[in-house]
Scaffold this active site. Structure first.
Site, short mmCIF file in Angstrom:
data_model
loop_
_atom_site.label_atom_id
_atom_site.label_comp_id
_atom_site.label_asym_id
_atom_site.label_seq_id
_atom_site.Cartn_x
_atom_site.Cartn_y
_atom_site.Cartn_z
N ALA A 65 43.12 27.77 30.94
CA ALA A 65 41.74 27.43 30.59
C ALA A 65 41.78 26.57 29.33
CB ALA A 65 40.95 28.70 30.35
N GLY A 110 44.88 30.51 32.99
CA GLY A 110 43.94 30.25 34.08
C GLY A 110 44.57 29.40 35.19
N GLU A 113 46.36 31.87 37.21
CA GLU A 113 45.33 32.67 37.90
C GLU A 113 44.71 31.89 39.07
OE1 GLU A 113 43.54 33.43 34.03
OE2 GLU A 113 43.46 35.55 34.58
N GLU A 133 47.92 34.51 27.58
CA GLU A 133 46.66 34.78 26.85
C GLU A 133 46.85 35.73 25.68
OE1 GLU A 133 46.93 34.54 30.16
OE2 GLU A 133 45.12 33.64 31.03
#
Ligand code: CAA
Length: 259
Positions: A65, A110, A113, A133
């Protein structure tokens, strides 16, 4: 379909979505998530599309992200906004057709993910995967704490999430995080080959098999078996079932129509 942060190409019934923010290693900001959500809805509704590939191109899948966009958010911003990533990831995961992630280079946070929403992950031998993260003082918020343990087991998922360490493609293959490792210049070709094979199968049967597997993970075994039985029975109402069994008896290849 015109987008700014992704490129979508459709050829012979196979759609390829390419993340397109190379200057930030394809970091996923809210625009990317919104565009992914839109394209997932469009491709999901397009019967001419039989399989979907998601890639970041030949250098990097996605480095996570967008940290610069997240850095200034407060808890209330995060808690109250309907998270575009959730919508995008749910739509990709629940698409009624096979989705293959073709992974070159980094698939982190992300980005990793996002690959977990795909049905199949094909990695380049230079791929590096991880959920870093924890090193940013947060946890994987794009489904990583839920989808990763379901895929590779809680023990290995905890090791990856607690350490934030990256693993290479061979290790990812060993623990079941990816399905296949191929040389870096062959990832997309391999994904297309697999997509083509899936696309040649009965589309209704494949879609229901996917639903049985995905939904089954939310059920206990007995409920899952009952669900499977209903889907199995339903397939006997399709022309593809008649054609599939007839072609076997006539010793020829089936000609599935997806109905
Ligand atoms: N967000 C925003 N920008 C990013 C980014 C990210 N996740 N990852 C890389 N970039 C940017 C860098 O800031 C840099 O931009 P500038 O040139 O403007 O400085 C550019 O991409 C190139 O990156 P690097 O110079 O860092 O490249 P590198 O080869 O030295 O390192 C890397 C590569 C190891 C992947 C490193 O970029 C990195 O660690 N990135 C962050 C990985 C990460 O922590 N991901 C998790 C994000 S949080 C998340 O995903 C939350 C969630 O669960 C949804």
């Amino acid at each position: 379909m015109a987008f700014e942060t992704i490129v979508v190409e459709i050829e012979d019934g196979i759609a390829t979505i390419t993340l397109n923010r190379p200057e930030v290693l394809n970091a996923l900001n809210s625009q990317v998530f919104n565009e992914l959500a839109e394209v997932a809805a469009n491709l999901g509704a397009d019967d001419s599309v039989r399989a979907v590939i998601i890639t970041g191109g030949d250098k990097v899948f996605a480095a996570g992200a967008d940290i610069k966009q997240m850095a200034s958010l407060g808890a209330v911003d995060v808690a109250t906004s309907v998270r575009p990533s959730r919508i995008a990831f749910d739509r990709l995961e629940n698409m009624s057709k096979p989705v293959i992630a073709a992974i070159n280079g980094y698939a982190l946070g992300g980005g990793c993910e996002l690959t977990l929403t795909a049905d199949i992950r094909i990695a380049a031998d230079n791929a590096q995967l991880g959920l870093p993260e924890i090193k940013l003082g947060i946890l994987p918020g794009g489904g990583g704490t839920q989808r990763l343990p379901r895929l590779i087991g809680a023990g290995k998922a905890k090791e990856l999430i607690f350490s934030g360490d990256f693993i290479n493609a061979e290790e990812a293959l060993r623990i079941g995080l990816v399905n296949k490792v191929v040389p870096a210049d062959q990832v997309l070709a391999e994904a297309k080959k697999m997509a083509k094979k899936f696309a040649s199968r009965g589309a209704v049967a494949l879609s229901l098999a996917k639903t049985c597997i995905n939904e089954g993970q939310r059920m206990d075994l007995e409920m899952g078996l009952q669900y499977e039985h209903k889907c199995f029975s339903l397939l006997f109402a399709t022309e593809d079932q008649k054609e599939g069994m007839k072609s076997f008896m006539e010793k020829r290849k089936p000609n599935f129509q997806g109905k």
